[in-house]
Design a protein around this motif. Structure first.
Motif, PDB file in Angstrom:
ATOM      1  N   ARG A 183       1.062  -1.147  -0.162  1.00  0.00           N
ATOM      2  CA  ARG A 183       0.004   0.113   0.042  1.00  0.00           C
ATOM      3  C   ARG A 183       0.723   1.222   0.179  1.00  0.00           C
ATOM      4  O   ARG A 183       1.829   1.238   0.744  1.00  0.00           O
ATOM      5  CB  ARG A 183      -0.911   0.070   1.184  1.00  0.00           C
ATOM      6  CG  ARG A 183      -1.946  -1.323   1.058  1.00  0.00           C
ATOM      7  CD  ARG A 183      -2.707  -1.169   2.444  1.00  0.00           C
ATOM      8  NE  ARG A 183      -3.812  -0.363   2.365  1.00  0.00           N
ATOM      9  CZ  ARG A 183      -4.900  -0.635   1.585  1.00  0.00           C
ATOM     10  NH1 ARG A 183      -5.149  -1.768   0.960  1.00  0.00           N
ATOM     11  NH2 ARG A 183      -6.012   0.222   1.599  1.00  0.00           N
ATOM     12  N   PRO A 184       0.606   2.002  -0.838  1.00  0.00           N
ATOM     13  CA  PRO A 184       1.607   3.285  -1.095  1.00  0.00           C
ATOM     14  C   PRO A 184       1.288   4.359   0.110  1.00  0.00           C
ATOM     15  O   PRO A 184       0.061   4.397   0.779  1.00  0.00           O
ATOM     16  CB  PRO A 184       1.177   3.981  -2.255  1.00  0.00           C
ATOM     17  CG  PRO A 184      -0.356   3.356  -2.563  1.00  0.00           C
ATOM     18  CD  PRO A 184      -0.411   2.101  -2.202  1.00  0.00           C
ATOM     19  N   ALA A 185       2.114   5.445   0.329  1.00  0.00           N
ATOM     20  CA  ALA A 185       2.217   6.150   1.404  1.00  0.00           C
ATOM     21  C   ALA A 185       1.090   7.334   1.073  1.00  0.00           C
ATOM     22  O   ALA A 185       0.325   7.801   1.795  1.00  0.00           O
ATOM     23  CB  ALA A 185       3.597   6.920   1.898  1.00  0.00           C
ATOM     24  N   CYS A 216      -1.885   8.736  -2.157  1.00  0.00           N
ATOM     25  CA  CYS A 216      -3.077   8.106  -2.766  1.00  0.00           C
ATOM     26  C   CYS A 216      -3.059   6.743  -3.097  1.00  0.00           C
ATOM     27  O   CYS A 216      -2.004   6.363  -3.759  1.00  0.00           O
ATOM     28  CB  CYS A 216      -3.289   8.988  -4.095  1.00  0.00           C
ATOM     29  SG  CYS A 216      -4.771   8.450  -4.906  1.00  0.00           S
ATOM     30  N   LEU A 217      -3.730   5.912  -2.821  1.00  0.00           N
ATOM     31  CA  LEU A 217      -3.833   4.477  -3.197  1.00  0.00           C
ATOM     32  C   LEU A 217      -3.806   4.024  -4.685  1.00  0.00           C
ATOM     33  O   LEU A 217      -3.229   3.200  -5.132  1.00  0.00           O
ATOM     34  CB  LEU A 217      -4.919   3.873  -2.257  1.00  0.00           C
ATOM     35  CG  LEU A 217      -4.955   3.851  -0.772  1.00  0.00           C
ATOM     36  CD1 LEU A 217      -6.051   2.962  -0.332  1.00  0.00           C
ATOM     37  CD2 LEU A 217      -3.783   3.306  -0.408  1.00  0.00           C
ATOM     38  N   PHE A 218      -4.425   5.140  -5.400  1.00  0.00           N
ATOM     39  CA  PHE A 218      -4.426   4.837  -6.964  1.00  0.00           C
ATOM     40  C   PHE A 218      -3.165   5.481  -7.664  1.00  0.00           C
ATOM     41  O   PHE A 218      -2.918   5.349  -8.808  1.00  0.00           O
ATOM     42  CB  PHE A 218      -5.700   5.342  -7.347  1.00  0.00           C
ATOM     43  CG  PHE A 218      -5.780   5.006  -8.890  1.00  0.00           C
ATOM     44  CD1 PHE A 218      -6.136   3.669  -9.531  1.00  0.00           C
ATOM     45  CD2 PHE A 218      -6.060   5.918  -9.571  1.00  0.00           C
ATOM     46  CE1 PHE A 218      -6.007   3.600 -10.688  1.00  0.00           C
ATOM     47  CE2 PHE A 218      -6.258   6.085 -11.339  1.00  0.00           C
ATOM     48  CZ  PHE A 218      -6.428   4.693 -11.505  1.00  0.00           C
ATOM     49  N   ALA A 219      -2.214   6.088  -6.820  1.00  0.00           N
ATOM     50  CA  ALA A 219      -1.175   6.856  -7.529  1.00  0.00           C
ATOM     51  C   ALA A 219      -0.225   6.072  -8.362  1.00  0.00           C
ATOM     52  O   ALA A 219       0.124   6.531  -9.330  1.00  0.00           O
ATOM     53  CB  ALA A 219      -0.297   7.637  -6.385  1.00  0.00           C
ATOM     54  N   PRO A 220       0.074   4.894  -7.958  1.00  0.00           N
ATOM     55  CA  PRO A 220       1.141   4.099  -8.577  1.00  0.00           C
ATOM     56  C   PRO A 220       0.574   3.547 -10.000  1.00  0.00           C
ATOM     57  O   PRO A 220       1.126   3.340 -10.977  1.00  0.00           O
ATOM     58  CB  PRO A 220       1.274   2.678  -7.998  1.00  0.00           C
ATOM     59  CG  PRO A 220       0.950   3.212  -6.542  1.00  0.00           C
ATOM     60  CD  PRO A 220      -0.224   4.129  -6.546  1.00  0.00           C
ATOM     61  N   ARG A 221      -0.985   3.712 -10.376  1.00  0.00           N
ATOM     62  CA  ARG A 221      -1.421   3.304 -11.542  1.00  0.00           C
ATOM     63  C   ARG A 221      -2.207   4.489 -12.229  1.00  0.00           C
ATOM     64  O   ARG A 221      -2.575   4.142 -13.384  1.00  0.00           O
ATOM     65  CB  ARG A 221      -2.554   2.299 -11.183  1.00  0.00           C
ATOM     66  CG  ARG A 221      -2.220   1.086 -10.353  1.00  0.00           C
ATOM     67  CD  ARG A 221      -3.326   0.275 -10.090  1.00  0.00           C
ATOM     68  NE  ARG A 221      -3.799  -0.622 -11.203  1.00  0.00           N
ATOM     69  CZ  ARG A 221      -4.971  -1.231 -11.125  1.00  0.00           C
ATOM     70  NH1 ARG A 221      -5.842  -1.101 -10.139  1.00  0.00           N
ATOM     71  NH2 ARG A 221      -5.315  -1.791 -12.330  1.00  0.00           N
ATOM     72  N   CYS A 222      -1.962   5.664 -11.507  1.00  0.00           N
ATOM     73  CA  CYS A 222      -2.699   6.978 -12.170  1.00  0.00           C
ATOM     74  C   CYS A 222      -1.687   7.652 -13.183  1.00  0.00           C
ATOM     75  O   CYS A 222      -0.529   8.034 -12.659  1.00  0.00           O
ATOM     76  CB  CYS A 222      -3.323   7.837 -10.988  1.00  0.00           C
ATOM     77  SG  CYS A 222      -3.923   9.339 -11.586  1.00  0.00           S
ATOM     78  N   ARG A 223      -2.281   7.953 -14.371  1.00  0.00           N
ATOM     79  CA  ARG A 223      -1.131   8.881 -15.225  1.00  0.00           C
ATOM     80  C   ARG A 223      -1.054  10.208 -14.814  1.00  0.00           C
ATOM     81  O   ARG A 223      -0.298  11.007 -15.527  1.00  0.00           O
ATOM     82  CB  ARG A 223      -1.750   8.525 -16.702  1.00  0.00           C
ATOM     83  CG  ARG A 223      -3.169   8.898 -17.110  1.00  0.00           C
ATOM     84  CD  ARG A 223      -3.339   8.391 -18.421  1.00  0.00           C
ATOM     85  NE  ARG A 223      -4.673   8.904 -18.875  1.00  0.00           N
ATOM     86  CZ  ARG A 223      -4.918  10.036 -19.654  1.00  0.00           C
ATOM     87  NH1 ARG A 223      -3.933  10.886 -20.020  1.00  0.00           N
ATOM     88  NH2 ARG A 223      -6.283  10.386 -19.949  1.00  0.00           N
ATOM     89  N   HIS A 224      -1.854  10.658 -13.862  1.00  0.00           N
ATOM     90  CA  HIS A 224      -1.999  12.033 -13.777  1.00  0.00           C
ATOM     91  C   HIS A 224      -1.424  12.522 -12.338  1.00  0.00           C
ATOM     92  O   HIS A 224      -1.458  13.504 -11.964  1.00  0.00           O
ATOM     93  CB  HIS A 224      -3.515  12.616 -13.679  1.00  0.00           C
ATOM     94  CG  HIS A 224      -4.328  12.279 -14.745  1.00  0.00           C
ATOM     95  ND1 HIS A 224      -3.968  12.765 -16.257  1.00  0.00           N
ATOM     96  CD2 HIS A 224      -5.536  11.955 -15.129  1.00  0.00           C
ATOM     97  CE1 HIS A 224      -4.676  12.494 -16.960  1.00  0.00           C
ATOM     98  NE2 HIS A 224      -5.613  11.868 -16.135  1.00  0.00           N
TER      99      HIS A 224
END
Length: 333
Positions: free
Chosen positions: A279-281, A283-291
């Protein structure tokens, strides 16, 4: 007063490697007769949230909430006996895996009549007649004969219909349907959805529909709640969600629909939903988010207001002058 009112629902499971938070800070309301769709990838906490409301999680789960009310009654304060009078009668659930939900030691007829015996005043003959009627409603042929069958003697699709019949047997006020048409062919899917929507119209039943099928969402739901990695990341009326998704995850889900594809190659979302150990520190979606930006990877976003779909995002999508959804920076480093 809402039929169902959940505030800050959190579910943690005790594991050998330490606690795992499967649901985090979820809010959910459902009005009488409303159809709410809950969408998201596998592992997003959709089913766990609903099982927590039903009180059907194992002893390894710890459920906390600021409020968990059904018809104004706090479910957290009910005794097991009081809760059993509600679950199965006023609140019912269609489970995702019928073969693991039905008891293999009893006929399907016995199991559906047992639900009627526990929650209604029908006599034995009336319970049998009601069971036959329910099997006919969900499209089970030769219902008199099928009532005598055991789960292993029926196909997965037939067992799914048995689960649906059992869930609607007592005309619940709230029906939670966890992928109710997964094992059914397209024709039967339409029949079952029509049946559930007809029950909603006739009885004022509220329906919480957990699904991956955005076509079903567009046709049946009034409001959509998008979940990701245990969090609710967006909630909008269905028309607004399809026209103006605010969270990048919602936008990516909609972009992956074949009917929205603008090229021969179907868009996908890279990576997987984070689990217990990755789990990232931020936003949880950040590793997959292009923005995603540095702030997204470093800081958890706070829920936004209703004008932004009550989502959790540092860079929600907003329409530019041409109506194209573009990320908007909400915070600064």
């Amino acid at each position: 007063m809402s039929l169902l009112d959940i505030r800050n629902l959190t579910v943690e499971f005790a594991t050998a490697a330490g606690p795992f938070r499967a649901v985090e800070g979820v809010d959910l309301t459902l009005e009488k007769g409303e159809v709410l769709a809950i969408v998201g990838e596998s592992g997003s906490g959709k089913s766990v949230s609903m099982l927590a409301i039903m009180g059907l999680l194992p002893w390894t789960a710890t459920v906390t909430a600021d409020r968990m009310a059904f018809e104004g009654r706090d479910l957290r304060e009910l005794s097991p006996a009081q809760r059993r009078k509600i679950i199965g009668k006023d609140m019912a659930m269609i489970f995702q895996e019928p073969m693991s939900s039905l008891n293999p030691c009893f006929t399907v007829g016995f199991q559906i009549k047992e639900a009627l015996r526990q929650h209604t005043d029908l006599d034995r003959k009336a319970r049998h007649a009601r069971a036959v009627e329910l099997f006919e409603q969900v499209g089970i042929p030769a219902p008199e004969r099928r009532l005598k069958a055991y789960p292993h003697q029926m196909s997965g699709g037939m067992n799914q219909r048995v689960m649906i019949a059992m869930a609607i047997a007592c005309n619940p006020k709230l029906l939670i349907a966890d992928e109710p048409t997964t094992a059914l062919d397209v024709t039967i899917q339409a029949q079952i959805l029509d049946l559930l929507l007809d029950l909603r119209r006739r009885n004022g039943m509220a329906l919480a529909l957990i699904t991956h099928d955005m076509g079903v969402v567009a046709e049946t739901a009034e409001r959509v709640s998008v979940h990701y990695a245990g969090q609710k990341v967006e909630e909008q009326p269905v028309e607004g969600l399809f026209a103006r998704p605010f969270h990048p995850y919602t936008g990516a889900l909609l972009a992956a629909l074949p009917e929205r594809a603008t090229s021969r190659r179907l868009p996908t979302i890279p990576g997987v939903v984070p689990g217990q150990f990755d789990r990232p520190a931020g936003c949880l979606f950040a590793p997959r988010c292009r923005h995603a930006s540095d702030i997204c990877r470093a800081r958890r976003p706070e829920p936004l207001g209703p004008e932004m779909g009550r989502g959790r995002c540092h860079t929600p999508l907003t329409a530019d002058g041409n109506g194209v959804m573009q990320p908007q920076r909400m915070v600064t480093t």
